[in-house]
Design a protein around this motif. Structure first.
Motif, short mmCIF file in Angstrom:
data_model
loop_
_atom_site.label_atom_id
_atom_site.label_comp_id
_atom_site.label_asym_id
_atom_site.label_seq_id
_atom_site.Cartn_x
_atom_site.Cartn_y
_atom_site.Cartn_z
N GLN A 79 4.16 0.74 -9.98
CA GLN A 79 5.01 1.88 -9.62
C GLN A 79 4.57 3.18 -10.28
OE1 GLN A 79 7.55 3.79 -11.25
NE2 GLN A 79 8.20 4.74 -9.35
N PRO A 80 4.29 3.23 -11.60
CA PRO A 80 3.85 4.51 -12.18
C PRO A 80 2.54 5.03 -11.57
CG PRO A 80 4.50 3.00 -13.91
CD PRO A 80 4.47 2.21 -12.63
N SER A 81 1.62 4.14 -11.27
CA SER A 81 0.36 4.56 -10.66
C SER A 81 0.59 5.12 -9.26
CB SER A 81 -0.61 3.38 -10.57
OG SER A 81 -0.89 2.90 -11.86
N LEU A 82 1.46 4.47 -8.51
CA LEU A 82 1.78 4.97 -7.17
C LEU A 82 2.47 6.33 -7.24
CD1 LEU A 82 3.06 1.77 -5.32
CD2 LEU A 82 0.94 3.02 -4.92
N CYS A 94 0.47 8.88 5.05
CA CYS A 94 -0.04 7.92 4.07
C CYS A 94 1.03 7.64 3.02
CB CYS A 94 -1.31 8.47 3.43
SG CYS A 94 -2.22 7.26 2.48
N LEU A 95 1.75 8.66 2.60
CA LEU A 95 2.83 8.46 1.63
C LEU A 95 3.94 7.60 2.23
CD1 LEU A 95 3.10 12.06 0.12
CD2 LEU A 95 2.19 10.02 -0.98
N TRP A 96 4.26 7.82 3.48
CA TRP A 96 5.28 6.99 4.14
C TRP A 96 4.84 5.54 4.19
CZ3 TRP A 96 6.45 10.46 8.98
CH2 TRP A 96 7.22 11.55 8.58
N LEU A 97 3.57 5.31 4.48
CA LEU A 97 3.04 3.95 4.56
C LEU A 97 3.11 3.26 3.19
CD1 LEU A 97 1.62 1.69 6.13
CD2 LEU A 97 -0.55 2.77 5.50
N VAL A 98 2.70 3.95 2.16
CA VAL A 98 2.75 3.38 0.81
C VAL A 98 4.20 3.11 0.41
CG1 VAL A 98 2.30 3.86 -1.63
CG2 VAL A 98 0.56 4.38 0.08
N ASP A 99 5.09 4.02 0.73
CA ASP A 99 6.50 3.83 0.43
C ASP A 99 7.07 2.62 1.17
OD1 ASP A 99 9.07 4.57 -0.72
OD2 ASP A 99 9.60 5.27 1.31
N ALA A 100 6.70 2.48 2.44
CA ALA A 100 7.18 1.34 3.23
C ALA A 100 6.65 0.02 2.67
CB ALA A 100 6.76 1.51 4.69
#
Length: 133
Positions: A79-82, A94-100
């Motif tokens: 989580q901290p790295s993300l 890309c942020l939405w994909l990582v969040d999903a």
């Protein structure tokens, strides 16, 4: 004077109607989302019941609890790295994909942990699942 009051009253009633419509739409969307969450939990629960040591419920429950705990540690570590990566990234999709994907991982963490604890409790107390033959 009455004409001025009528023109003021009309937008007010339209505003109230819009507010009511918004509230009802919010309720409807919440109901749809809640139903989807229930279906997802039930489906994941059934997948675990049928695929993960179905003949040995206590071992299956222990495996689920351990798997959920390991995935929880993984989620906490990444989580901290993300978050740092997201602060410097500008691609919204890309942020939405990582969040999903992170939310999907968190779903499995919750379901596996809950399921494991639930079934272990049932086995220890002697209710719920029948013992394996």
């Amino acid at each position: 004077m009455a004409a001025a009051m009528a023109s003021v009253a009309r937008p007010m009633s339209e505003t109230r109607l819009t507010a009511r419509c918004t509230i009802y739409c919010d309720w409807l969307v919440s109901l749809i989302i809640a139903t989807g969450v229930v279906f997802a939990w039930r489906g994941a629960w059934n997948i675990c019941d049928s695929l993960l040591l179905p003949q040995q419920p206590l071992w299956s429950a222990a495996a689920r609890l351990i798997g959920g705990s390991v995935l929880f540690v993984v989620a906490c570590v990444i989580q901290p790295s993300l978050a740092a990566w997201a602060r410097h990234h500008e691609r919204t999709r890309c942020l939405w994909l990582v969040d999903a994907l992170y939310t999907y991982l968190s779903f499995w963490v919750s379901m596996l942990t809950w399921n494991g604890v639930w079934y272990i409790y049932d086995q220890v107390v002697g209710i719920g699942l029948a013992p394996a033959p």
